[in-house]
Design a protein around this motif. Structure first.
Motif, PDB file in Angstrom:
ATOM      1  N   MET A 223       0.847  -1.181   0.000  1.00  0.00           N
ATOM      2  CA  MET A 223       0.000   0.000   0.000  1.00  0.00           C
ATOM      3  C   MET A 223       0.884   1.233   0.000  1.00  0.00           C
ATOM      4  SD  MET A 223      -3.453  -0.630   1.744  1.00  0.00           S
ATOM      5  CE  MET A 223      -4.214  -2.221   1.868  1.00  0.00           C
TER       6      MET A 223
ATOM      7  N   ASP B 281      -2.183   4.099   4.799  1.00  0.00           N
ATOM      8  CA  ASP B 281      -3.325   3.312   5.290  1.00  0.00           C
ATOM      9  C   ASP B 281      -3.047   2.660   6.628  1.00  0.00           C
ATOM     10  OD1 ASP B 281      -5.633   3.501   3.708  1.00  0.00           O
ATOM     11  OD2 ASP B 281      -4.787   2.201   2.175  1.00  0.00           O
ATOM     12  N   THR B 282      -1.823   2.198   6.822  1.00  0.00           N
ATOM     13  CA  THR B 282      -1.502   1.517   8.074  1.00  0.00           C
ATOM     14  C   THR B 282      -0.356   2.223   8.787  1.00  0.00           C
ATOM     15  OG1 THR B 282       0.152  -0.006   7.183  1.00  0.00           O
ATOM     16  CG2 THR B 282      -2.166  -0.706   7.038  1.00  0.00           C
TER      17      THR B 282
ATOM     18  N   ARG C 207     -10.991   7.576   5.644  1.00  0.00           N
ATOM     19  CA  ARG C 207     -10.423   6.588   6.573  1.00  0.00           C
ATOM     20  C   ARG C 207     -11.237   6.535   7.865  1.00  0.00           C
ATOM     21  NH1 ARG C 207      -4.195   6.619   7.930  1.00  0.00           N
ATOM     22  NH2 ARG C 207      -4.628   8.816   8.312  1.00  0.00           N
TER      23      ARG C 207
ATOM     24  N   GLN D 220     -10.130   2.968   5.507  1.00  0.00           N
ATOM     25  CA  GLN D 220      -9.128   3.012   4.438  1.00  0.00           C
ATOM     26  C   GLN D 220      -9.020   4.416   3.856  1.00  0.00           C
ATOM     27  OE1 GLN D 220      -7.225   0.265   3.378  1.00  0.00           O
ATOM     28  NE2 GLN D 220      -8.144  -0.678   5.184  1.00  0.00           N
ATOM     29  N   LEU D 221      -7.789   4.828   3.520  1.00  0.00           N
ATOM     30  CA  LEU D 221      -7.612   6.133   2.866  1.00  0.00           C
ATOM     31  C   LEU D 221      -8.217   6.128   1.468  1.00  0.00           C
ATOM     32  CD1 LEU D 221      -3.890   6.962   3.761  1.00  0.00           C
ATOM     33  CD2 LEU D 221      -5.928   8.122   4.619  1.00  0.00           C
TER      34      LEU D 221
END
Length: 117
Positions: free
Chosen positions: A1, A27-28, A86, A91-92
């Motif tokens: 990602m 995202d993470t 998000r 999630q972006l």
């Protein structure tokens, strides 16, 4: 990602004294911290929930390093829209669709509100 870096440095809100700052987001947290490690940003600068959406504020020199390490340049508006997505979905998502997603999200919320009155 992917990891993203915005263009906040172009706006007055991106000025911190003489420094110009941008947001680094992913995202993470694992992806975000991995990029921060690559470009030499200390973990203590991580801004995290609940007070903030997970990100780092980085100087222009770190922004250039992030881009050199594969971060994707996005606009401040895209970053804002992606953070809202998000918060709503976890999630972006794609920066290309972020602003349109926000418009649809807000329209749906208005429709629900109007139908309940």
């Amino acid at each position: 990602m992917p990891v993203y870096v915005d263009d906040m440095h172009l706006y007055p809100m991106g000025q911190f004294g003489r420094m110009k700052m941008s947001h680094l987001l992913a995202d993470t947290d694992e992806e975000l911290h991995a990029m921060a490690d690559k470009i030499g940003v200390a973990r203590r600068w991580h801004q995290a929930p609940p007070r903030h959406d997970s990100h780092y504020d980085i100087a222009l020199s770190k922004r250039a390093q992030a881009l050199a390490h594969g971060a994707i340049s996005i606009t401040l508006r895209q970053a804002s829209a992606m953070n809202l997505r998000r918060r709503a979905t976890g999630q972006l998502g794609d920066p290309a669709t972020a602003e349109a997603w926000v418009e649809e999200f807000r329209a749906a919320k208005r429709a629900v509100k109007e139908s309940s009155t």
